[in-house]
Motif scaffolding. Structure first.
Motif, short mmCIF file in Angstrom:
data_model
loop_
_atom_site.label_atom_id
_atom_site.label_comp_id
_atom_site.label_asym_id
_atom_site.label_seq_id
_atom_site.Cartn_x
_atom_site.Cartn_y
_atom_site.Cartn_z
N UNK A 119 0.86 -1.18 0.00
CA UNK A 119 0.00 0.00 0.00
C UNK A 119 0.89 1.23 0.00
N UNK A 120 0.77 2.04 -1.03
CA UNK A 120 1.57 3.27 -1.09
C UNK A 120 0.64 4.47 -1.14
N UNK A 128 -2.18 3.54 -3.75
CA UNK A 128 -2.00 2.46 -4.72
C UNK A 128 -1.86 1.16 -3.93
N UNK A 129 -2.70 0.18 -4.22
CA UNK A 129 -2.70 -1.07 -3.45
C UNK A 129 -2.66 -2.27 -4.37
N UNK A 215 -13.01 7.28 -3.57
CA UNK A 215 -13.16 6.75 -4.93
C UNK A 215 -12.06 5.74 -5.25
N UNK A 216 -12.43 4.73 -6.04
CA UNK A 216 -11.45 3.70 -6.44
C UNK A 216 -11.45 3.53 -7.96
N UNK A 217 -10.32 3.08 -8.45
CA UNK A 217 -10.17 2.76 -9.88
C UNK A 217 -9.32 1.49 -9.97
N UNK A 218 -9.73 0.56 -10.82
CA UNK A 218 -8.97 -0.68 -10.99
C UNK A 218 -8.12 -0.58 -12.26
N UNK A 263 -6.30 1.84 -7.42
CA UNK A 263 -5.94 3.21 -7.06
C UNK A 263 -7.13 3.83 -6.36
N UNK A 264 -6.86 4.62 -5.33
CA UNK A 264 -7.97 5.15 -4.54
C UNK A 264 -7.61 6.54 -4.05
#
Ligand code: DGJ
Length: 729
Positions: A119-120, A128-129, A215-218, A263-264
């Motif tokens: 997890x950054x 970023x996970x 919010x998240x993005x794959x 990404x979140x």
């Protein structure tokens, strides 16, 4: 184990290990340096329920009595019998944290499963996970799903995601969060026109610039799911996973699988704060928009003005006409000329030739050299369209290698195997087959070595349906093989930029953007549709990476007719270009397009580096969006805004529209710079007996006044726009 606390840009991520497994107990507003003893978060135990607290683990699991969507689904084959180790009891065995990156290893020795999570929290607040699962057992383990999830706070009560179709990508839809799971599934084998670039949860009525948002993005270009899972105890998790096909991932002992990155971002200032986190991350990448060749220290070169031949000429390739077009483009100020589909063997229409990546000798007896020479000698770069992942049955390569065509069967279609239903008369080439992969690599590599090509428009025009390799589902492997193709070609040709196109915007995600330099957001060049498409693509992707073209006066995809100023003002807020036979443009219209090109060149550093602002305008017929320099420099353009009318307004006139996002105590001079009374589009633009007082000579006010009081705006006709320039005083 100690609590881990990552903090940056107004965001905190707190991971507790009190329960024995890693648990994110807060992702949201910055909590400051000091945390209390987290034992205070022990929940009551309700009746008729588990006799313990249930952690919402980093990998929520049934062994902790989690009854929401589990992060891990899989099972082991013991003596060839499936179904073993269906449930894991992962416990944290090690943690490490450095520079806002946490690495957490959890393992279940009995099940032979270990998961390393990274997890950054990047400087601008983007998280970023990803997880890597390793089969530490002695028998094969079939992985069915490994999801990456995050908890959102209880005050997130609404959900926003995006959907779409060809020529209408990235349109928002909203709903309230209720108990249950909201899943957005992508089974296109590519990201998909309908894919939700973003899944956002937020406080009631969250908007462009108000409310809390998570919010998240794959970052994945194959099959996937994104979901919000709200369970009976009131907790909501959001996240995503790769959607694996039947037995696509079977890990042998020692084998491992890494999830796509999730990404979140968290924002307490609406959706604009989410975009800021994404943009900041994009812009901090060392390779963000490729440096000029030979200038390795250059942070990136200005995005060149593009002319793409598609809507200008389609398949009607002819050297003389193309040289005329190049001539006309150069005269306008174009900097990159892109030859679209139609140049390779047998490609006279969209039914043949894919896979035969040789310049068509009958059309181009001397190769592409004469056209490239004409383009480059006029000071423009040359770009070429390719579609490397596809194959037409009517091609030499399909005739020679029928077994390279993807289908569900073990046998090639020549040997009785079934083929998927055709899509634009085309099929997919099996990049999992090393020979097919190598052939495609060699052909594109040769084209790039033999020709002075600076840019590839890399298209992908069909869904991957019934997609198999040697009779087994292989979307997962194909996606990785396609990524390898991009990566290998980039490595071999580091000076060549690549655009990701997929029938417009069907492959827009951070997985593809890791290996490309721009995306084609949509095949729709209609400025009205583009206002929505670009606004929502721009939620995640910054404008320098979003191709935006001025199309023909009457749109080829919607038959709507728009003034040049509306089309150009719309394209200005992206990576600007044209897709139009500009040879036909004369007189005042040509001069106007030239002015827009010059304007884009003058302001592209601002547009591609500034802060994106989207106002919350109460009148739904109006949009106000812009880019603000941070910080403003006295005497320089500090912001460009577009006021856009999408339809007729309810009221007689728009009244005062507030302009947010400027520096409150800074004075600004505001002018409407396009269209001005001297421009051809001016008369069409407005319906007003008299314009607002400030429009003729400009206005001066500070950022606070503009944000709180605003300016009365002119009465725009529907489907028109006016460009406002703000100069810092
Ligand atoms: C689909 C793309 O989205 C278009 O821009 C164009 O390149 C065509 N393919 C060419 O076939």
């Amino acid at each position: 184990m100690e609590t881990l606390h990552l903090r940056t840009a107004g965001t905190s991520l707190v991971i507790s290990f009190n329960s024995g497994e890693a648990e994110i107990i807060h992702w949201g507003a910055d909590l400051g340096a000091t945390l209390p003893d987290l034992a205070i978060l022990g929940e009551p135990v309700p009746p008729s329920a588990v006799d313990a607290n249930v952690p919402a683990g980093l990998l929520p699991q049934a062994s902790s009595s989690w009854r929401g969507r589990p992060a891990l689904r899989g099972h082991r084959f013991a003596d060839g019998v499936p179904g073993h180790d269906f449930s894991t009891r992962l416990r944290t065995v090690s943690t490490a944290a450095e520079h806002n990156t946490a690495i957490i290893v959890q393992s279940d020795a009995d099940a032979g499963i270990a998961v390393e999570s990274s997890l950054t929290l990047h400087d601008g607040g983007l998280l970023e996970m990803r997880h890597t699962l390793t089969n530490g057992g002695t028998t094969p383990y079939q992985l069915d799903e490994l999801a990456t999830v995050l908890p959102v706070a209880p005050d997130a009560v609404e959900l926003l995601d995006l959907t779409g179709r060809w020529c209408r990508e990235t349109h928002p839809q909203r709903r309230s969060i209720q108990q249950g799971t909201w899943v957005r599934t992508g089974r296109h084998g590519r990201t998909g026109h309908d894919s939700s670039l973003l899944l956002a949860a937020g406080t009631e009525g969250f908007g462009n610039r108000h409310g809390k948002v998570w919010a998240t993005h794959l970052a994945w270009s194959g099959n996937h799911e994104q979901f919000a899972d709200s369970i009976g105890d009131g907790r909501t998790m959001i996240g995503g996973s790769e959607l694996l096909g039947a037995a696509e991932v079977i890990l042998q002992p020692g084998g491992s699988y890494t999830t796509p990155a999730l990404f979140a971002a968290y924002s307490d200032r609406g959706l604009d704060g989410i975009s800021e986190a994404f943009y900041s991350w994009f812009r901090s990448r060392p390779h963000h928009v490729l440096p000029a060749a030979g200038a390795a220290t250059d942070p990136g070169k200005p995005r060149p003005v593009v002319l793409n031949t598609w809507e200008a000429m389609y398949f009607d390739h002819n050297l003389d006409a193309l040289v005329e077009l190049a001539d006309s483009a150069a005269e306008l100020g174009v900097e990159r000329f892109v030859l679209d589909d139609g140049w390779f063997r047998g490609r006279r229409n969209d039914q043949a030739g894919l896979g035969d990546w040789y310049v068509d000798e009958s059309l181009w007896p001397d190769g592409l050299g004469p056209l490239i020479e004409a383009v480059t000698s006029r000071g423009m770069e040359f770009g070429l369209w390719v579609e490397p992942e596809m194959i037409n049955l009517d091609s030499d390569i399909a005739r020679a290698h029928p077994d390279w065509i993807v289908g569900p069967s073990m046998h090639s279609h020549k040997d009785g195997g079934r083929l998927p239903v055709e899509w634009r008369t085309q099929h997919v080439i099996d990049l999992v087959n090393p020979e097919a992969w190598q052939y495609i690599f060699d052909r594109i590599d040769a084209l790039l070595r033999e020709n002075n090509i600076s840019y590839l428009k890399w298209d992908q025009n069909r869904d991957l349906t019934e997609h198999g390799h040697a009779g087994r589902s292989s979307v997962h492997e194909q996606t990785l093989a396609a990524y390898r193709l991009f990566d290998s070609l980039r490595k071999a040709h580091p000076g060549v930029e690549i655009e990701s196109c997929s029938s417009g915007g069907a492959r827009v995600d951070l997985g593809i953007l890791e290996r490309t330099d721009r995306i084609w957001a949509s095949d729709c060049n209609d400025a009205l549709e583009r206002q929505t498409i670009q606004r929502w693509t721009g939620m995640v992707v910054p404008p320098e990476l979003v191709g935006a073209h001025v199309g023909p006066t009457t749109s080829h995809t919607t038959a709507r007719t728009h003034d040049l100023s509306f089309r150009a003002i719309t394209a200005l807020f992206g990576h600007f270009g044209m897709e139009w036979d500009v040879r036909e443009l004369q007189g005042a219209e040509r001069a106007e397009l030239k002015r827009f090109i010059a304007l884009y060149k003058e302001h592209r550093a601002l547009i591609h580096g500034g802060r994106m602002v989207r106002a919350d305008v109460p009148d739904g017929s109006l949009l106000l969006h812009g880019v603000v320099a941070a910080p403003a420099i006295k005497g320089a353009t500090a912001a460009l805004f577009a006021l856009v009318s999408t339809r007729t307004g309810f009221a007689e006139q728009p009244g005062r529209v507030t302009v947010p996002g400027l520096e409150p105590d800074r004075g600004y001079r505001v002018e409407a710079i396009f269209p001005t009374p001297a421009d051809a589009g001016y008369a069409h633009n407005y319906t007003q007996v008299q314009p607002p007082a400030w429009l003729a000579g400009g206005a001066e006010a500070n950022g606070r006044f503009l944000a709180e009081v605003g300016l009365p705006m002119p009465i725009l006709n529907p489907e028109h726009a006016v460009l406002l320039k703000f100069t810092a005083l």
